[in-house]
Write a protein that holds these residues in place. Structure first.
Motif, PDB file in Angstrom:
ATOM      1  N   GLU A  53     -19.641  55.241  73.245  1.00 45.51           N
ATOM      2  CA  GLU A  53     -19.496  53.867  73.748  1.00 45.51           C
ATOM      3  C   GLU A  53     -18.216  53.211  73.240  1.00 45.51           C
ATOM      4  OE1 GLU A  53     -23.822  52.037  73.698  1.00 45.51           O
ATOM      5  OE2 GLU A  53     -23.565  53.608  72.192  1.00 45.51           O
ATOM      6  N   GLU A  54     -17.859  53.482  71.980  1.00 53.19           N
ATOM      7  CA  GLU A  54     -16.635  52.895  71.420  1.00 53.19           C
ATOM      8  C   GLU A  54     -15.398  53.441  72.127  1.00 53.19           C
ATOM      9  OE1 GLU A  54     -17.761  51.801  66.834  1.00 53.19           O
ATOM     10  OE2 GLU A  54     -17.672  53.927  67.358  1.00 53.19           O
ATOM     11  N   PHE A  55     -15.406  54.728  72.440  1.00 58.46           N
ATOM     12  CA  PHE A  55     -14.282  55.284  73.195  1.00 58.46           C
ATOM     13  C   PHE A  55     -14.239  54.735  74.609  1.00 58.46           C
ATOM     14  CE2 PHE A  55     -13.876  58.679  69.969  1.00 58.46           C
ATOM     15  CZ  PHE A  55     -12.494  58.673  69.842  1.00 58.46           C
ATOM     16  N   PHE A  56     -15.397  54.574  75.220  1.00 60.78           N
ATOM     17  CA  PHE A  56     -15.475  54.050  76.588  1.00 60.78           C
ATOM     18  C   PHE A  56     -14.823  52.666  76.663  1.00 60.78           C
ATOM     19  CE2 PHE A  56     -17.642  51.872  80.084  1.00 60.78           C
ATOM     20  CZ  PHE A  56     -17.563  52.811  81.099  1.00 60.78           C
ATOM     21  N   ARG A  57     -15.092  51.837  75.677  1.00 61.89           N
ATOM     22  CA  ARG A  57     -14.566  50.476  75.703  1.00 61.89           C
ATOM     23  C   ARG A  57     -13.058  50.424  75.507  1.00 61.89           C
ATOM     24  NH1 ARG A  57     -19.646  49.169  73.212  1.00 61.89           N
ATOM     25  NH2 ARG A  57     -18.758  49.380  71.125  1.00 61.89           N
ATOM     26  N   THR A  58     -12.463  51.494  74.959  1.00 61.64           N
ATOM     27  CA  THR A  58     -11.004  51.493  74.824  1.00 61.64           C
ATOM     28  C   THR A  58     -10.318  51.554  76.184  1.00 61.64           C
ATOM     29  OG1 THR A  58     -10.816  53.917  74.627  1.00 61.64           O
ATOM     30  CG2 THR A  58     -11.162  52.675  72.594  1.00 61.64           C
ATOM     31  N   SER A  59     -10.967  52.197  77.166  1.00 61.13           N
ATOM     32  CA  SER A  59     -10.401  52.281  78.514  1.00 61.13           C
ATOM     33  C   SER A  59     -10.963  51.228  79.448  1.00 61.13           C
ATOM     34  CB  SER A  59     -10.666  53.674  79.106  1.00 61.13           C
ATOM     35  OG  SER A  59      -9.903  54.658  78.446  1.00 61.13           O
ATOM     36  N   TYR A  60     -12.154  50.722  79.108  1.00 60.29           N
ATOM     37  CA  TYR A  60     -12.807  49.721  79.959  1.00 60.29           C
ATOM     38  C   TYR A  60     -13.225  48.538  79.079  1.00 60.29           C
ATOM     39  CZ  TYR A  60     -12.926  53.796  83.005  1.00 60.29           C
ATOM     40  OH  TYR A  60     -12.572  54.907  83.738  1.00 60.29           O
ATOM     41  N   PRO A  61     -12.247  47.753  78.629  1.00 58.12           N
ATOM     42  CA  PRO A  61     -12.532  46.639  77.703  1.00 58.12           C
ATOM     43  C   PRO A  61     -13.546  45.664  78.288  1.00 58.12           C
ATOM     44  CG  PRO A  61     -10.171  47.030  77.883  1.00 58.12           C
ATOM     45  CD  PRO A  61     -10.817  47.843  78.958  1.00 58.12           C
ATOM     46  N   GLY A 122     -16.090  57.922  91.599  1.00 57.60           N
ATOM     47  CA  GLY A 122     -16.630  56.583  91.413  1.00 57.60           C
ATOM     48  C   GLY A 122     -17.258  56.305  90.072  1.00 57.60           C
ATOM     49  N   TYR A 123     -17.076  57.224  89.080  1.00 56.08           N
ATOM     50  CA  TYR A 123     -17.686  57.049  87.773  1.00 56.08           C
ATOM     51  C   TYR A 123     -16.618  56.780  86.711  1.00 56.08           C
ATOM     52  CZ  TYR A 123     -21.508  59.323  90.275  1.00 56.08           C
ATOM     53  OH  TYR A 123     -22.463  59.648  91.195  1.00 56.08           O
ATOM     54  N   LYS A 124     -16.747  55.692  86.026  1.00 52.20           N
ATOM     55  CA  LYS A 124     -15.827  55.392  84.930  1.00 52.20           C
ATOM     56  C   LYS A 124     -15.959  56.489  83.876  1.00 52.20           C
ATOM     57  CE  LYS A 124     -15.966  50.357  85.507  1.00 52.20           C
ATOM     58  NZ  LYS A 124     -16.991  50.254  86.564  1.00 52.20           N
ATOM     59  N   THR A 125     -14.825  57.046  83.469  1.00 53.56           N
ATOM     60  CA  THR A 125     -14.836  58.223  82.590  1.00 53.56           C
ATOM     61  C   THR A 125     -13.652  58.170  81.639  1.00 53.56           C
ATOM     62  OG1 THR A 125     -15.856  59.551  84.352  1.00 53.56           O
ATOM     63  CG2 THR A 125     -14.815  60.764  82.544  1.00 53.56           C
ATOM     64  N   ILE A 126     -13.868  58.644  80.409  1.00 50.55           N
ATOM     65  CA  ILE A 126     -12.794  58.741  79.426  1.00 50.55           C
ATOM     66  C   ILE A 126     -12.971  60.028  78.628  1.00 50.55           C
ATOM     67  CG2 ILE A 126     -14.171  57.259  77.885  1.00 50.55           C
ATOM     68  CD1 ILE A 126     -10.334  57.640  77.774  1.00 50.55           C
ATOM     69  N   SER A 127     -11.885  60.743  78.390  1.00 53.97           N
ATOM     70  CA  SER A 127     -11.915  61.866  77.466  1.00 53.97           C
ATOM     71  C   SER A 127     -11.482  61.355  76.098  1.00 53.97           C
ATOM     72  CB  SER A 127     -10.976  62.979  77.932  1.00 53.97           C
ATOM     73  OG  SER A 127     -10.978  64.037  76.975  1.00 53.97           O
ATOM     74  N   PRO A 128     -12.342  61.414  75.092  1.00 56.75           N
ATOM     75  CA  PRO A 128     -11.988  60.858  73.781  1.00 56.75           C
ATOM     76  C   PRO A 128     -10.655  61.365  73.226  1.00 56.75           C
ATOM     77  CG  PRO A 128     -14.323  61.355  73.837  1.00 56.75           C
ATOM     78  CD  PRO A 128     -13.733  61.899  75.116  1.00 56.75           C
ATOM     79  N   MET A 129     -10.360  62.636  73.445  1.00 55.68           N
ATOM     80  CA  MET A 129      -9.118  63.206  72.907  1.00 55.68           C
ATOM     81  C   MET A 129      -7.875  62.649  73.592  1.00 55.68           C
ATOM     82  SD  MET A 129      -9.495  65.554  70.412  1.00 55.68           S
ATOM     83  CE  MET A 129      -8.242  66.811  70.599  1.00 55.68           C
TER      84      MET A 129
END
Length: 270
Positions: A53-61, A122-129
Motif C-alpha cells: 500500500e505504501e508503494f502504491f501511494r507513491t504512484s497514486y497519491p 484498467g488496473y492501477k499498478t506499480i512495481s516496487p523496484m
C-alpha cells in the motif's frame, strides 16, 4: 485473469532478445495486498521495508489500495548457464556473469512491461523496484537490505522459502531472479504450502547438507547463516574488478553457492 498474466510473462520471456540466454519457464505467485505478513516484515526486516500500500501511494497519491494483489515471479536460470558456473571455484563463469548483469536488466524490462500491461487493462499498478521509494539500505540489525525485498514478496506469494545462504529456494531451485508488481486487480492468493521460512532448506529442516558453506569462496556462509558484509566485500573488492576486466561485466555477482548444491534446481526436501 491469472492465465492471461502468466501467458503474457511467458510470451515476453520467449520473444524478448534480452532473455535469449537467461531465463527458463517462470513461476508466478499471488498474495493479497492486505496480507498481514507485509506489515510483519517491518518487524522482521525493519521499519524501512514498505508495504504494498505504501508503494502504491507513491504512484497514486491520496488513493487507498482497498483491495488488490502482489504478483511475484521467479525466473529460473537456464541449465546451460548453471552448468558453466558449477565448474568455478573463485569467480563466476562468463555466462553466469552476463546472466546476472543482463538478466537483471531483462527483469527490469519485465517489471516495466507488466506494470504497463496491467495499467492498459484498467488496473492501477506499480512495481516496487521501479518506484522512487525503492532504495538500498544498510541496517544495523539485518545488514544490507532494501525498502522492498523481491524474495520476501515471493515468500508471501507462496513461491518458496529461504536457505542457509539467504537465497530463496523454490520448486525450481535457488538459481533464479525475482520480480513483482502491486496492482489493484483482485486475484485469488496462493496458499503458502510451508510453515517455516526455512522449510525448503535441508540444513534448517533436516539438520544436514550445508553444501553452500563449502561452495562460498569468501567463507561468508557458516552454520550461523550468511554474513552479508563478507559476501558484499568479496564481490566488490575481488569479483567485480576481475570479471569486468575479463568479461566486460560491471555487475557480475558470484552465484557459486547457488550451483552444485542440492537446492540448485529444486526444493530438495520434497
Amino acid at each position: 485473469m491469472k492465465d492471461i498474466i502468466e501467458n503474457e510473462i511467458k510470451r515476453f520471456l520467449s520473444e524478448n532478445e534480452e532473455n535469449k540466454f537467461f531465463a527458463d519457464t517462470p513461476l508466478v505467485g499471488y498474495a493479497d495486498v492486505k496480507d498481514p505478513l507485509f506489515t510483519k516484515y517491518k518487524e522482521i526486516i525493519g521499519d524501512f521495508h514498505l508495504t504494498p500500500e505504501e508503494f502504491f501511494r507513491t504512484s497514486y497519491p491520496g488513493e487507498d489500495l482497498t483491495e488488490g494483489t502482489v504478483i511475484s515471479w521467479i525466473l529460473p536460470i537456464k541449465e546451460s548457464v548453471r552448468d558453466t558456473n558449477r565448474t568455478q571455484d573463485l569467480m563466476p563463469s562468463k555466462e553466469w556473469a552476463h546472466g546476472r548483469n543482463f538478466g537483471e536488466q531483462f527483469n527490469k524490462s519485465l517489471r516495466e512491461h507488466m506494470q504497463e500491461f496491467l495499467r492498459d487493462k484498467g488496473y492501477k499498478t506499480i512495481s516496487p523496484m521501479l518506484s522512487e521509494k525503492w532504495e538500498r539500505i544498510k541496517s544495523d540489525s539485518v545488514g544490507y537490505a532494501s525498502s522492498w525485498s523481491e524474495r520476501h514478496g515471493a515468500y508471501a506469494c507462496g513461491l518458496g522459502t529461504f536457505g542457509l545462504s539467504d537465497g530463496f529456494i523454490t520448486e525450481k531451485g535457488i538459481a533464479h531472479r525475482c520480480g513483482s508488481v502491486v496492482t489493484e486487480l483482485k486475484l485469488e492468493p496462493n496458499t503458502r504450502g510451508y510453515e517455516s521460512p526455512y522449510e525448503n532448506c535441508l540444513f534448517h529442516s533436516q539438520d544436514k547438507c550445508g553444501a553452500c558453506m563449502k561452495k562460498c569462496p569468501a567463507g561468508a556462509i557458516t552454520k550461523d547463516g550468511h554474513d552479508k558484509d563478507i559476501c558484499h566485500d568479496y564481490i566488490r573488492e575481488q569479483v567485480m574488478a576481475a570479471v569486468n576486466e575479463k568479461y566486460g561485466v560491471k555487475m557480475p555477482g558470484c552465484g557459486l553457492c547457488q550451483v552444485g548444491v542440492p537446492c540448485e534446481k529444486k526444493a530438495p526436501v520434497h
